[in-house]
Design an enzyme around this catalytic site. Structure first.
Site, mmCIF file in Angstrom:
data_model
loop_
_atom_site.group_PDB
_atom_site.id
_atom_site.type_symbol
_atom_site.label_atom_id
_atom_site.label_comp_id
_atom_site.label_asym_id
_atom_site.label_seq_id
_atom_site.Cartn_x
_atom_site.Cartn_y
_atom_site.Cartn_z
ATOM 1 N N GLU A 170 -1.943 25.373 -7.511
ATOM 2 C CA GLU A 170 -2.987 26.275 -8.028
ATOM 3 C C GLU A 170 -4.405 25.719 -7.925
ATOM 4 O OE1 GLU A 170 -2.338 27.943 -11.851
ATOM 5 O OE2 GLU A 170 -0.249 28.440 -11.473
ATOM 6 N N GLU A 378 6.499 29.172 -9.891
ATOM 7 C CA GLU A 378 6.363 29.202 -11.355
ATOM 8 C C GLU A 378 6.428 30.636 -11.828
ATOM 9 O OE1 GLU A 378 2.979 27.132 -13.061
ATOM 10 O OE2 GLU A 378 3.267 25.431 -11.718
#
Ligand code: GBH
Length: 482
Positions: A170, A378
């Site tokens: 991320e 995730e």
């Protein structure tokens, strides 16, 4: 839909792997043990007096065997984890490789394999040697060289054990919160510029490390794969006349760092380049606040991911707004984001629960980027702290269902679904107030005792059956131990 409609649609195809995820800083603890230097997060949490902090966290540095066993017992196939940069290269320099750390991770990775799982390793999940922040961290190009050095040591030592790699987790979340909002270390407030510079440096660092891997380490292990993970939220226009706003929001969120890698043309999305330039001129600047990618950089970056790494948590409603005076990366989009009050909320205020957002995002990725293999790396929520975590179990059910429909009905090329997270761990600035684990960790006990929650047993059951029921069946309490 009744059972016969769903028959087949809710089965886990053979090419779909289910896994579970952790990250180094959030779980390891042992912050100053066996030659590790302080990381950016150690420094920050100490200076800011975080109580509690992550000095011990889940103590996974010592309890890794128990963690791995827990994951294996729940039938997970992928074990996703990250490595601590400040353990492996305490001074950041290649001259000081910490072989205690190398040996530690060799033990961990071999344990994962011994327990029948496939390690999925992230090089960078937001923690780096604290000394790098002295020169600006990811706002400096020096970080690109530092990351290459670190990657080289990691690959040299682990590429024969590990097949699945992620460079950076991320990048946008890190850049936005650390180099924009100043919420996270080093606490810079540099909105309108910081995130763009940080994002570009990460993108280049990622691309170089991808090429390094392909050139030198690809055949340490047959069929190795390396890629990047982006967090993509899905966007829904607040009303039908605002549909463009959702498309633009996608480009500023998911597209920003996906377009340069996965689109045919490469480079940042046109709408970003155009709007940020316009805004910059309006502010009296002579160049855009979004740095340019040169032709050779565009070429270097294009195609540098063997899979689309996706973290999906949540969604937003969007509508168009006029440029505000402040320089914020999301303001540059001309889009405002809101939470639909019909969406159920998680305890984390940023996380309304929108399962259809995952299915829609998978279909967008398929159509925009030519149906790449997608690893969902995730997905999870922080509600609730309870061992009988019905909310979390329902969240997994509804999101896995969307994922299966996208794969089985719409041919989205999903290859993995990885749950966030194995343990109730250090949740960054939220400390321990947002427990994302399927295993409860008693942070008040020196033993950091682990107790599987209902969602853990539920996932174990689903992975074993390799199919979801057509409607959610409330699990028993207390969980049946299998
Ligand atoms: C993921 O990021 C991370 O990869 C993982 O480490 C983390 O544990 C997990 O999410 C759960 O949060 O409270 O308004 O300051 C998700 C992106 C970026 C979402 C930071 C929360 C803070 C919002 N996250 N953001 S706020």
């Amino acid at each position: 839909p009744n059972l016969s409609d769903d028959d087949g649609l809710l089965k886990f195809p053979d090419d779909l792997m289910i896994g579970v995820s952790t990250s180094a800083y959030q779980t390891e603890g042992a912050w100053d043990i066996d030659g590790k230097s302080p990381s950016n997060w150690d420094e920050y949490t100490h200076v800011k007096n975080f109580t509690p902090n992550a000095d011990i966290a889940c103590d996974s540095y010592h309890k890794y065997k128990e963690d791995i066993k827990l994951a294996a017992n729940a039938n997970f196939k992928f074990f996703r984890m990250s490595l601590s940069w400040s353990r492996i290269l305490p001074t950041g320099s290649l001259e000081n490789i910490n072989y205690d750390a190398i040996n530690h991770y060799k033990k961990v990775l071999n344990e994962v394999k011994k327990q029948g799982m496939i390690p999925f390793v992230t090089l960078y999940h937001w923690d780096h040697p604290a000394i790098f922040d002295k020169f600006g961290g990811w706002n400096s190009e020096k970080m690109i060289i530092a990351f290459n050095n670190y990657a080289q040591v990691v690959f040299k030592n682990f590429a024969s054990i590990v097949k699945f790699w992620t460079t950076i987790n991320e990048p946008i979340a890190y850049c936005y919160y650390e180099h924009g909002k100043g919420f996270l270390p080093p606490g810079d407030t540099f909105e309108g510029r910081g995130p763009y510079i940080c994002g570009q440096n990460m993108l280049i660092a990622h691309a170089q490390v991808y090429h390094l891997f392909k050139k030198k380490y690809n055949n340490y292990n047959p069929n190795s794969q390396i890629g990047i993970v982006n967090a993509c939220w899905n966007f829904y226009p607040a009303n039908s006349s605002e549909s463009e706003s959702a498309v633009i929001a996608f480009q500023y969120n998911c597209g920003w760092l996906s377009n340069p890698i996965f689109s045919k043309k490469g480079d940042y999305p046109d709408i970003m380049k155009q709007r940020i330039k316009e805004n910059s001129y309006l502010e009296g600047l002579s160049t855009s606040r979004l740095p340019e990618l040169s032709k050779s950089m565009i070429k270097l970056i294009k195609g540098t991911s063997d899979y689309f790494g996706l973290n999906y948590y949540t969604s937003r409603m969007t509508n168009n707004v006029k440029k505000s005076q402040s320089e914020k990366w999301f303001d540059d989009s001309g889009v405002d984001m809101t939470i639909n009050n019909e969406w159920p909320m998680d305890v984390a205020a940023w996380l309304p629960i929108v399962p259809e957002g995952l299915g829609d995002m998978l279909r967008i990725i398929k159509n925009k980027y030519k149906n790449p293999p997608v690893y969902i790396l995730e997905n999870g929520i922080a509600s609730d702290g309870n061992r009988y975590d019905l909310e979390r179990t329902k969240y997994f059910y509804s999101h896995m269902k969307e994922m299966l429909i996208a794969k089985n009905r719409d041919d989205c090329n999903v290859k993995a679904y990885v749950v966030w997270s194995l343990l109730d761990s250090f949740e960054w600035v939220a400390r321990y107030s947002q427990p994302f684990g399927i295993v409860h960790v008693d942070h008040n006990s020196p033993h950091r005792t682990r107790t599987p929650k209902t969602s853990y047993y539920w996932l174990k059951d689903m992975i074993h059956q390799r199919a979801l029921p057509s409607t959610f069946i409330t699990p028993l309490h207390p969980p049946k131990i299998i």
